[in-house]
Design a protein around this motif. Structure first.
Motif, short mmCIF file in Angstrom:
data_model
loop_
_atom_site.label_atom_id
_atom_site.label_comp_id
_atom_site.label_asym_id
_atom_site.label_seq_id
_atom_site.Cartn_x
_atom_site.Cartn_y
_atom_site.Cartn_z
N THR A 125 0.98 -1.56 0.10
CA THR A 125 -0.23 0.01 -0.23
C THR A 125 0.73 1.19 -0.42
N ARG A 128 2.13 1.92 -3.43
CA ARG A 128 1.01 2.42 -4.58
C ARG A 128 1.09 3.76 -3.61
N ILE A 129 0.64 4.04 -3.40
CA ILE A 129 0.35 5.47 -3.00
C ILE A 129 1.82 6.61 -3.21
N THR A 130 2.40 5.81 -3.04
CA THR A 130 4.19 6.13 -3.75
C THR A 130 4.01 6.92 -4.97
N ALA A 131 3.70 5.48 -5.69
CA ALA A 131 3.38 5.90 -7.46
C ALA A 131 2.55 7.04 -7.28
N GLU A 132 1.05 6.58 -7.00
CA GLU A 132 0.64 7.33 -7.84
C GLU A 132 0.29 8.77 -7.02
N ARG A 133 1.29 8.94 -6.51
CA ARG A 133 0.97 10.66 -6.01
C ARG A 133 2.34 11.32 -7.26
N THR A 134 3.80 9.80 -7.63
CA THR A 134 4.13 10.26 -8.31
C THR A 134 3.83 10.92 -9.91
N ALA A 135 2.68 9.56 -10.37
CA ALA A 135 2.40 9.48 -11.51
C ALA A 135 0.97 11.68 -11.67
N ALA A 136 0.62 11.61 -9.99
CA ALA A 136 -0.03 13.06 -10.06
C ALA A 136 0.77 13.86 -11.03
N GLN A 139 1.98 14.05 -14.36
CA GLN A 139 1.17 14.66 -14.92
C GLN A 139 0.38 16.42 -14.85
#
Length: 196
Positions: A125, A128-136, A139
């Motif tokens: 988790t 995943r949170i780290t990857a989501e923040r990086t992707a956002a 973008q």
């Protein structure tokens, strides 16, 4: 263990772990000290680590066929940096990652990260949170670059990251913002004239 305190705080802000889980998670990171201008990643070599910045500043960049440098990202305290395509897929890097200051990192290698993810769903988790923040973040950066003027990009950067502006060379900031160093100088001078 002073070097680990900021990482522990960083983790606890994202997931809830028991003392035992936290110890297990953090024990997989190793402290690495990097000198200014030292590379931690270079093209054609696999990026072995995900790097958490305890102290210092780094720059990730690529070099075009014409020899022009393009800054992809910066990292200062409490940020992560790597060539993620290389790290995640364990294939040769395309980026350089270099220290802009003497830097202290906590490094997690790919095998250790995989082991952590397989050991505990909470660890997965966290990544995943780290990857989501990086992707956002990337973008937002792409959209800003495509829809804003050079001045607006500069204004947005100094508003969000005032501490970075003082710590990175002007040529690196200019290439991050997609402009020449000369053009960045003009924007800065214009701003100074407005203030006086």
């Amino acid at each position: 263990m002073e070097e680990y305190q900021s990482l522990i705080h960083h983790i606890q802000n994202r997931i809830q772990l028991s003392e035992e889980e936290l110890d297990q998670f953090v024990s997989e990171f190793k402290i690495t000290k990097i000198k200014k201008r030292q590379f931690i990643i270079q093209p054609d070599f696999v990026a072995k680590y995900r790097n958490y910045v305890v102290k210092g500043a780094l720059r990730a960049y690529v070099v075009s066929g014409q020899g022009q440098e393009h800054t992809i990202s910066f990292a200062i305290e409490d940020w992560w940096i790597s060539d993620y395509n290389s790290y995640i897929y364990q294939q040769p890097a395309t980026m350089f990652v270099m220290a802009l200051e003497d830097t202290v990192l906590l490094q997690l290698d790919f095998e250790a990260e995989t082991k952590l993810k397989n050991t505990n769903p909470k660890f997965e988790t966290f990544f995943r949170i780290t990857a989501e923040r990086t992707a956002a973040f990337f973008q937002r950066r792409i959209i800003l670059n495509l829809t804003s003027t050079a001045e607006e990009r500069y204004e947005s950067f100094i508003e969000k990251y005032p501490s970075i502006v003082q710590r990175v060379p002007q040529y690196a900031l200019a290439s991050y913002l997609g402009m020449t160093t000369e053009f960045l100088s003009k924007i800065r001078n214009k701003k100074l004239k407005k203030k006086s």
